[in-house]
Design a protein around this motif. Structure first.
Motif, PDB file in Angstrom:
ATOM      1  N   GLU A 335     -13.002   5.747   9.202  1.00 16.48           N
ATOM      2  CA  GLU A 335     -12.584   5.430  10.571  1.00 16.48           C
ATOM      3  C   GLU A 335     -11.316   5.879  10.893  1.00 16.48           C
ATOM      4  N   HIS A 336     -10.480   5.909   9.925  1.00 17.82           N
ATOM      5  CA  HIS A 336      -9.124   6.488  10.132  1.00 17.82           C
ATOM      6  C   HIS A 336      -8.970   8.067  10.706  1.00 17.82           C
ATOM      7  N   ARG A 339     -10.351   8.030  14.118  1.00 19.49           N
ATOM      8  CA  ARG A 339      -9.186   7.796  14.966  1.00 19.49           C
ATOM      9  C   ARG A 339      -8.045   9.000  15.200  1.00 19.49           C
ATOM     10  N   CYS A 340      -7.713   9.692  14.071  1.00 20.99           N
ATOM     11  CA  CYS A 340      -6.735  10.633  14.027  1.00 20.99           C
ATOM     12  C   CYS A 340      -7.255  11.912  14.510  1.00 20.99           C
TER      13      CYS A 340
ATOM     14  N   GLU B 347      -5.602  -0.813  11.388  1.00 21.77           N
ATOM     15  CA  GLU B 347      -5.759   0.491  10.509  1.00 21.77           C
ATOM     16  C   GLU B 347      -4.941   0.582   9.102  1.00 21.77           C
ATOM     17  N   TYR B 348      -3.857   0.791   9.577  1.00 19.89           N
ATOM     18  CA  TYR B 348      -2.941   1.064   8.280  1.00 19.89           C
ATOM     19  C   TYR B 348      -2.615  -0.070   7.624  1.00 19.89           C
ATOM     20  N   ILE B 351      -5.799   0.517   5.486  1.00 30.27           N
ATOM     21  CA  ILE B 351      -5.390   1.523   4.106  1.00 30.27           C
ATOM     22  C   ILE B 351      -4.543   0.599   3.063  1.00 30.27           C
ATOM     23  N   TYR B 384       2.098   1.057   3.338  1.00 30.88           N
ATOM     24  CA  TYR B 384       1.181   1.364   4.525  1.00 30.88           C
ATOM     25  C   TYR B 384       0.949  -0.050   5.306  1.00 30.88           C
TER      26      TYR B 384
END
Lengths: 508, 508
Positions: A335-336, A339-340, B347-348, B351, B384
């Protein structure tokens, strides 16, 4: 993620003398050692552009994180090396006879029956039965399971860490050009002689290793067979990287890497040698649970059933929990990644465009003294466009390796249920032993043998788990370091870009 | 965004002597000057904890970006100050009579008629008709439009930059506690005497300024009247910040800030003074297009119609383009805000949780020598989570001010169509002049007067645009610097956090 154990860092600039087969290198450059047995203070190395030549040994520092770790692990007793032993059989062909003793009770089927199949193999008079051939020395080494300090049983590790480089994918054709395929060059660090292999050869090797070791050692799947599409080049690169990762992992395993079939794959002499070796490997009968017959817990007492069961359960719980954790991380990472590479850089680009747009509006004001602001605003806008690109490209530099490592571990962990299943089945059978003796199905002596086998299997599982743990600690240390380092650099670069953009505005 | 012109940086530590009304300050601290007319090398200042006391002048450096810029702008001819002039009328009450001459031809309606309404005012024998009262000196100053170097016509700027601080919102009640309201303390930098105002007073001031200057000068709307909800405290803070921004902008405008009504608002003596001033301001007849009668393009030739039309069109194009640009940036900024406070930190956080989860799984391995990795992994996970929080909080530190500034400009730019509309209507009327003369509707002398007025209006618009441009350049320079500086610091902090997390992994 693959760890090139033969990477080296260039310490000082070195300018090649023409005609001497030397290679010019720059301080800080990373090179790959292609031959370290040149002598005279020289090594042969390849730079990132693929140029090969000689470099003075003193000018480089071999990247050897894994070796360093191995050394430390040995010192701390986590891993115990198998000392060179004069008693070792000089003729590995003698050992080969062990392939013939496998009179499997195949008819009974199921894991437990397969688990019980190596009774006969115990008759073989071999104290040290797990054979590994240090193929370039052509001497027989015998590995076994040791009590490895507080860590518990460990495999006997060779004193030289094997590795190989998978590189140079080349298109080949056969059937008069009708069929094309990709051939990879595989170069073991021991011989430095490259051999060529197609994906299907790797697949053949995988099948052999799975067949032979799958009951005791998790043999992870090869990267997907999926056919490409438009991104052939990218696909080949990715597959090569993953084959490299797979090979590195196999090289690191003391049992697998020393097997005849693995060494054949890495260092066959010619086409004839390869074909003969293939046929021989396909006929190998020391496969599946037979592999336990080759394992000797050296100097270790038999475990009792409850202890075996406990160890098995502990590993089972751990591998399941880690499997969940790894899959979770992969989901989040995916997912990250999206998004990135998707919405986030698009947004930075739009911010950049908005600044630049405002700058060009300001520029149309007809007002004096506008230039400093509009120039600075344009620069700020371009900075955000640069940041957009950096954001989009960053996952390839860090998240990629984190994902690849976790993918590898997902594959490895996927093998454990089978490996653990074999043990559980064996335990169940031993539990029935008393009843079997009572009903006259087996003798008391056979019951003791069964119990001994279960103990051996448990030691093997413990050695394998310790191998897994030590590699896991190494791999996650490395990949997290790499990830955090790259992430840090990435944010530092953005900060630097922003500082530069900031400096272009007037400080009145 | 508000720019506190009376902020100062403390250069050296200063320890207050007890009982001397002194204030202890530390090097690097930012203080607010509450009175700079103390004398004897002292100023009165307030620290961030609200404590007020005397500080030696030499120990501080006044933050004066705007003043510095003003100085530079003057030197380069962008802005020309109105020199102190002995001929100025000492009695500002005399000037007040100009309020009586506005015999508006109100019946005819429409902008052009309103534009033509100040014919009679021309009879008033005042060479310098735009009146501004330097309220704390109680001397009359007369401002006008100058040829400001290459920048074109500019307003005459006072030599002292007025500013004020809107602070200390306090809840008040009336009708025996049945109705409650918020009162803000407004302290002008000139008198340093605070006055209290409710939002509805600001709104009253806005209506007066709009009425009086709206045809010539864009008077931006006040912040929304919207009623709060649960976030009353946050709302009050935001409103105060925006009222500060609005007041600062009004203070900066040489025409607006020197108006009687504005000065009444900032420095009324007592309730009686305020109520009388209010009544007087509400009866002011020099409003709407009448304001042009008070503007004199000093020493500037009449413009011809085509030039007036061209200038008008250029400003029209510019303000529309900037309006689009600003709205675009606001839209993007809003989306970015949402992402930065919503999905991205989530999201962070995920993570971070995944790393910590993996760490606790690893911790359950029962393997020796796990601690270094699990500790480092937990730290990385927490890093994070910290980053998630930083990401979520960052927009308040940078994007907020970028948004506020652009919101202010959106408001300002929204006023220009009306201001420009008045000019366009005037131009249209002048275009018809020949026909009106031919049909005997106006005399040739009246035609010349009309043309003169259009020229004056154009000069006023040009002066206003130059004021707008110079403020815009100042504001965007400031806000972009602030934004980029904060963004740079933010990314640097993340990089630093990641470097720290990285250092916790073993470097074997």
């Amino acid at each position: 993620m693959f760890l090139l154990l033969n990477s080296a860092q260039v310490l000082y600039d070195f300018t090649a003398e023409p005609g001497n087969n030397e290679l010019s290198v720059r301080e800080g450059e990373t090179i790959t050692i292609t031959n370290q047995n040149i002598g005279g203070g020289w090594i042969e190395a390849k730079n990132s552009r693929g140029e090969v030549g000689l470099v003075p040994e003193d000018y480089i520092e071999v990247w050897s994180g894994y070796q360093k770790w191995l050394l430390l692990a040995q010192k701390t007793g986590v891993i115990q090396l198998c000392a060179e032993d004069d008693e070792w059989d000089e003729e590995w062909d003698d050992v080969k006879t062990s392939g013939g003793y496998a009179e499997s009770e195949a008819g009974e089927g199921g894991a437990i029956n397969r688990g019980g199949a190596h009774g006969s193999s115990m008759k073989i008079a071999l104290n040290k039965v797990l054979i590994a051939i240090s193929f370039y020395m052509m001497r027989v080494r015998i590995y076994t399971v040791f009590q490895g300090g507080e860590a518990g049983p460990v495999w006997a590790y060779p004193d030289y860490q094997l590795d190989c480089v998978v590189a140079d994918p080349k298109k080949g054709t056969k059937m008069y050009g009708l069929k094309s395929y990709i051939e990879y060059q595989v170069t073991p660090t021991t011989t430095n002689k490259p051999v060529n292999h197609r994906y299907k050869h790797f697949d053949w090797l995988y099948e052999r290793l799975l067949d032979k070791y799958g009951s005791a050692i998790p043999i992870p799947c090869l990267p997907d067979k999926q056919v490409t599409g438009r991104f052939e080049e990218e696909f080949i690169k990715m597959r090569m990287e993953r084959l490299q990762g797979w090979m590195t992992r196999m090289c690191r395993h003391p049992v697998v890497s020393s097997s005849e079939v693995f060494q054949l794959f890495l260092s066959y002499k010619d086409e004839k040698d390869w074909k003969m070796g293939k046929r021989k490997a396909e006929k190998d009968e020391t496969v599946e649970v037979m592999i336990f017959s080759t394992i000797e817990p050296e100097g270790l007492p038999d475990l009792d059933l409850i202890e075996v069961e406990q160890k098995c359960e502990q590993f089972n719980r751990f591998t399941r929990a880690m499997d969940d954790g790894v899959k979770d991380l992969l989901t989040i990472g995916n997912e990250h990644w999206k998004r990135c590479t998707g919405p986030l850089p698009k947004e930075y680009q739009r911010i950049g465009k908005a600044f630049q747009n405002l700058s060009s509006v300001f520029n149309s004001s007809g007002y004096e003294g506008e230039a400093t602001l509009t120039d600075a605003l344009t620069a700020a806008g371009k900075t955000y466009e640069d940041i957009a690109q950096m954001v989009a490209e960053q996952p390839k530099k860090d998240l990629h390796f984190l994902m690849e490592t976790n993918n590898e571990y997902k594959g490895l962990l996927g093998c454990f249920p089978d490996t653990i299943g074999v043990h559980k089945a064996a335990i169940e059978k031993v539990k029935e032993a008393d009843k079997l003796v009572a009903t006259g199905k087996i003798t008391t002596s056979e019951k003791i043998t069964m119990s001994k086998r279960a103990s051996t299997m448990s030691y093997a599982l413990q050695a394998e788990m310790n191998h897994f743990h030590s590699n896991r600690i190494y791999d996650y240390n490395r990949v997290m370091q790499q990830y955090l380092e790259q992430q840090g650099k990435f944010y530092e670069m953005i900060a630097e870009k922003l500082r530069h953009a900031h400096s272009q505005f007037t400080t009145m």
